[in-house]
Design a protein around this motif. Structure first.
Motif, PDB file in Angstrom:
ATOM      1  N   ALA A   1     -18.920   0.461   9.541  1.00 55.55           N
ATOM      2  CA  ALA A   1     -18.699   1.708   8.805  1.00 55.55           C
ATOM      3  C   ALA A   1     -17.241   2.145   8.906  1.00 55.55           C
ATOM      4  N   ALA A   2     -16.679   2.137  10.105  1.00 58.84           N
ATOM      5  CA  ALA A   2     -15.290   2.560  10.296  1.00 58.84           C
ATOM      6  C   ALA A   2     -14.334   1.669   9.504  1.00 58.84           C
ATOM      7  N   ASP A   3     -14.580   0.371   9.494  1.00 52.15           N
ATOM      8  CA  ASP A   3     -13.728  -0.543   8.719  1.00 52.15           C
ATOM      9  C   ASP A   3     -13.800  -0.228   7.228  1.00 52.15           C
ATOM     10  N   TRP A   4     -14.995   0.091   6.737  1.00 50.68           N
ATOM     11  CA  TRP A   4     -15.158   0.428   5.321  1.00 50.68           C
ATOM     12  C   TRP A   4     -14.358   1.685   4.984  1.00 50.68           C
ATOM     13  N   PHE A   5     -14.472   2.725   5.812  1.00 50.64           N
ATOM     14  CA  PHE A   5     -13.726   3.960   5.577  1.00 50.64           C
ATOM     15  C   PHE A   5     -12.224   3.712   5.640  1.00 50.64           C
ATOM     16  N   ARG A   6     -11.774   2.888   6.604  1.00 50.54           N
ATOM     17  CA  ARG A   6     -10.341   2.565   6.700  1.00 50.54           C
ATOM     18  C   ARG A   6      -9.854   1.855   5.447  1.00 50.54           C
TER      19      ARG A   6
ATOM     20  N   LEU B   1     -10.964   2.256   2.477  1.00 47.99           N
ATOM     21  CA  LEU B   1     -10.968   3.196   1.365  1.00 47.99           C
ATOM     22  C   LEU B   1      -9.877   4.256   1.503  1.00 47.99           C
ATOM     23  N   PHE B   2      -9.652   4.754   2.730  1.00 44.50           N
ATOM     24  CA  PHE B   2      -8.728   5.873   2.934  1.00 44.50           C
ATOM     25  C   PHE B   2      -7.432   5.499   3.647  1.00 44.50           C
ATOM     26  N   SER B   3      -7.297   4.273   4.084  1.00 48.22           N
ATOM     27  CA  SER B   3      -6.091   3.801   4.788  1.00 48.22           C
ATOM     28  C   SER B   3      -5.699   4.739   5.914  1.00 48.22           C
ATOM     29  N   GLY B   4      -4.443   5.181   5.909  1.00 48.03           N
ATOM     30  CA  GLY B   4      -3.914   6.031   6.972  1.00 48.03           C
ATOM     31  C   GLY B   4      -4.451   7.443   6.971  1.00 48.03           C
ATOM     32  N   ASP B   5      -5.255   7.799   5.981  1.00 43.28           N
ATOM     33  CA  ASP B   5      -5.850   9.134   5.939  1.00 43.28           C
ATOM     34  C   ASP B   5      -7.236   9.169   6.567  1.00 43.28           C
ATOM     35  N   PHE B   6      -7.620   8.101   7.247  1.00 46.01           N
ATOM     36  CA  PHE B   6      -8.860   8.058   8.013  1.00 46.01           C
ATOM     37  C   PHE B   6      -8.461   7.824   9.462  1.00 46.01           C
ATOM     38  N   ILE B   7      -8.613   8.857  10.292  1.00 51.48           N
ATOM     39  CA  ILE B   7      -8.100   8.758  11.654  1.00 51.48           C
ATOM     40  C   ILE B   7      -9.199   9.027  12.688  1.00 51.48           C
ATOM     41  N   PHE B   8      -9.124   8.302  13.784  1.00 50.98           N
ATOM     42  CA  PHE B   8     -10.054   8.481  14.903  1.00 50.98           C
ATOM     43  C   PHE B   8      -9.727   9.787  15.616  1.00 50.98           C
ATOM     44  N   VAL B   9     -10.774  10.545  15.994  1.00 47.12           N
ATOM     45  CA  VAL B   9     -10.594  11.795  16.726  1.00 47.12           C
ATOM     46  C   VAL B   9     -11.060  11.630  18.169  1.00 47.12           C
ATOM     47  N   GLU B  10     -12.351  11.311  18.375  1.00 47.61           N
ATOM     48  CA  GLU B  10     -12.862  11.136  19.733  1.00 47.61           C
ATOM     49  C   GLU B  10     -14.269  10.551  19.732  1.00 47.61           C
TER      50      GLU B  10
ATOM     51  N   GLN C   1     -23.878   7.284  21.796  1.00 43.80           N
ATOM     52  CA  GLN C   1     -22.517   7.682  21.452  1.00 43.80           C
ATOM     53  C   GLN C   1     -22.338   7.730  19.941  1.00 43.80           C
ATOM     54  N   TYR C   2     -21.451   8.595  19.529  1.00 43.62           N
ATOM     55  CA  TYR C   2     -20.999   8.558  18.144  1.00 43.62           C
ATOM     56  C   TYR C   2     -19.513   8.824  18.121  1.00 43.62           C
ATOM     57  N   TYR C   3     -18.885   8.463  17.034  1.00 44.66           N
ATOM     58  CA  TYR C   3     -17.442   8.492  16.919  1.00 44.66           C
ATOM     59  C   TYR C   3     -17.048   9.485  15.841  1.00 44.66           C
ATOM     60  N   GLN C   4     -16.121  10.360  16.171  1.00 42.64           N
ATOM     61  CA  GLN C   4     -15.660  11.341  15.205  1.00 42.64           C
ATOM     62  C   GLN C   4     -14.330  10.882  14.612  1.00 42.64           C
ATOM     63  N   TYR C   5     -14.263  11.006  13.308  1.00 45.88           N
ATOM     64  CA  TYR C   5     -13.059  10.684  12.550  1.00 45.88           C
ATOM     65  C   TYR C   5     -12.768  11.849  11.620  1.00 45.88           C
ATOM     66  N   ASP C   6     -11.558  11.901  11.124  1.00 48.59           N
ATOM     67  CA  ASP C   6     -11.202  12.847  10.072  1.00 48.59           C
ATOM     68  C   ASP C   6     -10.685  12.075   8.867  1.00 48.59           C
ATOM     69  N   ILE C   7     -11.110  12.540   7.695  1.00 46.89           N
ATOM     70  CA  ILE C   7     -10.494  12.087   6.444  1.00 46.89           C
ATOM     71  C   ILE C   7      -9.501  13.183   6.083  1.00 46.89           C
ATOM     72  N   ILE C   8      -8.246  12.840   6.018  1.00 46.86           N
ATOM     73  CA  ILE C   8      -7.211  13.821   5.706  1.00 46.86           C
ATOM     74  C   ILE C   8      -7.117  13.945   4.192  1.00 46.86           C
ATOM     75  N   HIS C   9      -7.352  15.156   3.704  1.00 48.48           N
ATOM     76  CA  HIS C   9      -7.289  15.418   2.265  1.00 48.48           C
ATOM     77  C   HIS C   9      -5.937  15.994   1.842  1.00 48.48           C
ATOM     78  N   ASP C  10      -5.268  16.689   2.750  1.00 51.09           N
ATOM     79  CA  ASP C  10      -3.957  17.275   2.449  1.00 51.09           C
ATOM     80  C   ASP C  10      -3.048  17.006   3.644  1.00 51.09           C
ATOM     81  N   ARG C  11      -2.270  15.941   3.554  1.00 52.34           N
ATOM     82  CA  ARG C  11      -1.454  15.464   4.678  1.00 52.34           C
ATOM     83  C   ARG C  11      -0.459  16.531   5.148  1.00 52.34           C
TER      84      ARG C  11
END
Length: 114
Positions: free
Chosen positions: A39-44, A46-55, A64-74
């Protein structure tokens, strides 16, 4: 099927600044993923550098689950990050909607904050 070519059609604009946001429809049309990594690879892709790992977080039952952010307004996101670092808080127009939280579980299931 969500692709880079049709991604823009999934966005809605909300708030007084008319910021872009991915609605529930986007989550409903996601592919079925077999793992967090898939899933994380798919999002990366699609969104490249605007998909970032949080924690990494612990869910009920010790999963466990992994939180990411999709940045909409850099620009606003960078200002928010700078304010958080320098002042310990961030407020102002657009701060809340500049990014959207994505939770990805070990089994590949995905939940977007909407």
């Amino acid at each position: 099927m969500i692709t880079p070519d049709n991604l823009e059609t999934y966005y809605v604009r909300i708030g007084r600044l008319k910021q872009r946001y991915l609605p529930e429809r986007f989550e409903q049309e996601l592919p079925v993923f077999g793992s967090h990594t898939e899933a994380a690879d798919w999002f990366r892709s699609l969104f490249s550098g605007d998909f970032i790992f949080v924690e990494v977080m612990e869910a009920a039952g010790a999963q466990q689950y992994y939180q990411y952010d999709i940045i909409h307004d850099r620009e606003i996101w960078e200002r928010r990050q700078r304010d958080l670092k320098e002042k310990g808080t961030a407020s102002g127009p657009g701060m809340l909607l500049c990014a959207q939280r994505v939770d990805i579980y070990e089994d590949g299931s995905v939940h977007l904050a909407v």
